[in-house]
Design a protein around this motif. Sequence first.
Motif, short mmCIF file in Angstrom:
data_model
loop_
_atom_site.label_atom_id
_atom_site.label_comp_id
_atom_site.label_asym_id
_atom_site.label_seq_id
_atom_site.Cartn_x
_atom_site.Cartn_y
_atom_site.Cartn_z
N THR A 79 1.06 -1.23 -0.04
CA THR A 79 0.38 0.07 0.13
C THR A 79 0.35 1.19 -0.12
N SER A 80 0.55 2.00 -0.45
CA SER A 80 0.44 3.08 -0.91
C SER A 80 1.00 4.38 1.18
N GLU A 81 0.23 3.56 1.82
CA GLU A 81 0.48 3.37 3.41
C GLU A 81 2.15 3.25 3.65
N VAL A 82 2.93 2.21 3.02
CA VAL A 82 4.35 2.60 3.47
C VAL A 82 5.23 3.81 3.86
N TYR A 83 4.32 5.12 3.03
CA TYR A 83 5.37 5.89 3.22
C TYR A 83 4.91 6.94 4.01
N GLY A 84 4.17 6.78 4.63
CA GLY A 84 3.61 7.91 5.51
C GLY A 84 3.10 8.69 6.00
N ASP A 85 3.44 9.50 6.34
CA ASP A 85 3.00 11.04 5.31
C ASP A 85 3.75 11.77 5.15
N PRO A 86 4.43 11.42 3.25
CA PRO A 86 5.24 11.51 3.19
C PRO A 86 6.27 12.63 2.90
N LEU A 87 7.37 12.68 3.31
CA LEU A 87 8.02 14.14 2.77
C LEU A 87 8.65 13.92 1.88
N VAL A 88 8.44 13.82 0.54
CA VAL A 88 8.70 13.60 -0.99
C VAL A 88 7.40 13.59 -1.36
N HIS A 89 7.08 14.06 -2.68
CA HIS A 89 6.22 14.07 -3.73
C HIS A 89 6.68 14.65 -4.72
N PRO A 90 6.12 13.46 -6.10
CA PRO A 90 4.83 12.98 -5.04
C PRO A 90 6.36 11.14 -4.68
N GLN A 91 5.33 10.01 -4.80
CA GLN A 91 6.15 9.15 -3.92
C GLN A 91 6.80 8.12 -4.66
N THR A 92 8.06 8.46 -5.00
CA THR A 92 9.19 7.29 -5.90
C THR A 92 9.13 6.24 -4.83
N GLU A 93 9.70 4.86 -5.40
CA GLU A 93 9.71 3.57 -4.83
C GLU A 93 10.72 3.32 -3.69
N ASP A 94 11.61 4.08 -4.77
CA ASP A 94 13.06 4.77 -4.06
C ASP A 94 13.54 4.95 -2.43
N TYR A 95 11.53 5.68 -2.19
CA TYR A 95 11.67 6.67 -1.42
C TYR A 95 11.25 5.70 0.17
N TYR A 96 11.98 5.71 1.58
CA TYR A 96 12.06 4.95 2.72
C TYR A 96 10.23 5.46 3.06
N GLY A 97 9.93 6.42 3.18
CA GLY A 97 9.11 6.47 3.57
C GLY A 97 8.97 7.32 5.06
N ASN A 98 7.91 7.93 5.99
CA ASN A 98 7.68 8.97 7.36
C ASN A 98 6.31 8.09 8.32
N VAL A 99 7.27 7.24 9.06
CA VAL A 99 5.94 6.64 9.72
C VAL A 99 5.84 6.46 10.95
N ASN A 100 5.10 6.77 11.85
CA ASN A 100 4.78 6.54 12.89
C ASN A 100 4.69 5.62 13.61
N THR A 101 5.48 4.53 13.73
CA THR A 101 5.16 3.29 13.92
C THR A 101 4.51 2.60 15.38
N ILE A 102 4.66 3.84 16.39
CA ILE A 102 3.57 3.84 17.63
C ILE A 102 2.55 4.42 17.35
N GLY A 103 1.78 5.12 16.22
CA GLY A 103 0.90 6.02 16.64
C GLY A 103 -0.27 4.64 15.31
N PRO A 104 -2.02 5.48 15.99
CA PRO A 104 -2.49 4.70 16.08
C PRO A 104 -2.98 3.63 14.37
#
Length: 328
Positions: free
Chosen positions: A117-142
């Motif tokens: 899913t695109s959710e692996v990118y979290g709240d992205p700091l890169v736009h648009p999201q490319t497959e080599d972007y590692y994401g910005n995910v809060n691991t302990i958020g809901p």
Amino acid sequence: MKRVLITGAAGFLGSHLCDRFISEGYHVIGMDNFITGDKKNLLHLEDHPNFEFIEHDVTEFVKVEGRLDYILHFASPASPIDYLKIPIQTLKVGSLGTHNLLGLAKAKKARILIASTSEVYGDPLVHPQTEDYYGNVNTIGPRGVYDEAKRFQESITMAYHRFHGLETRIVRIFNTYGPRMRLNDGRVIPAFMGQALRGEDLTIFGDGLQTRSFCYVDDQVEGIYRLLLSDYVYPVNIGNPHEITIKAFAEEIIKLTDTKQKIVYKPLPEGDPLQRQPDIGLAKKILDWQPKVDRVEGMKTTFDYFKGLSEEELYKSEHKDFTNHIKL
């Protein structure tokens, strides 16, 4: 005749994939435990000679008799209402369920495609999201229960590919819509259309300036089908790169439904991403794929589907009790 197992077969995307593979001449084995899937999505296939169904929870050992050529793993809660209501099950289907299906693929010498899913990118700091972007995910958020389930799913899939030589494919799915979506599942399109049909004001969470990119289901299925049959083993974005703000989209829905509702604003939920737009350059290059269905056309087809629902379905709450289905 090639045989394909599709998990999450009674879900929105899973049921459309069943249709596509049957139309391509495959024997399809659908699997679902109906936590979020709906039996009515498969009723039209009930007597089809090339379709069989197994009711099963993939977090438990998965057994399928006979040869398998392909496995498509689409079993997972996918809407915020679902994965916030059943967070443990969401994590289990992404970890234990994926492990079970990778093991089955290894035993059957089958190629397996994993629905990420695109959710692996979290709240992205890169736009648009490319497959080599590692994401910005809060691991302990809901929302972390869904985001991290999918990120782990990708990791274990690549581990099976590298260590066991398993044939694997990974699709990163961006917002997809179309007939058979659940009307009140918390996602923006069915939420807006349900409110319009019930004569309610349209609810926007936040200021409405956050963006989404919506891909019609037929385009999504075509991309998934091409990826499965390709030789590419790394993640591929499949989505529509046409970005729109939620506020502008709500105005489109009001125009489409010819209603007089107002737009009302509520606080933005914790962790809700502010931007979502796929870079599909890789899909264009390796799959010769890009979306073809215009949003106006796709939204009209989707709205016509929702208009055909019964009054009971229109007013049904999706905040149902999952307790009987959950093994902690």
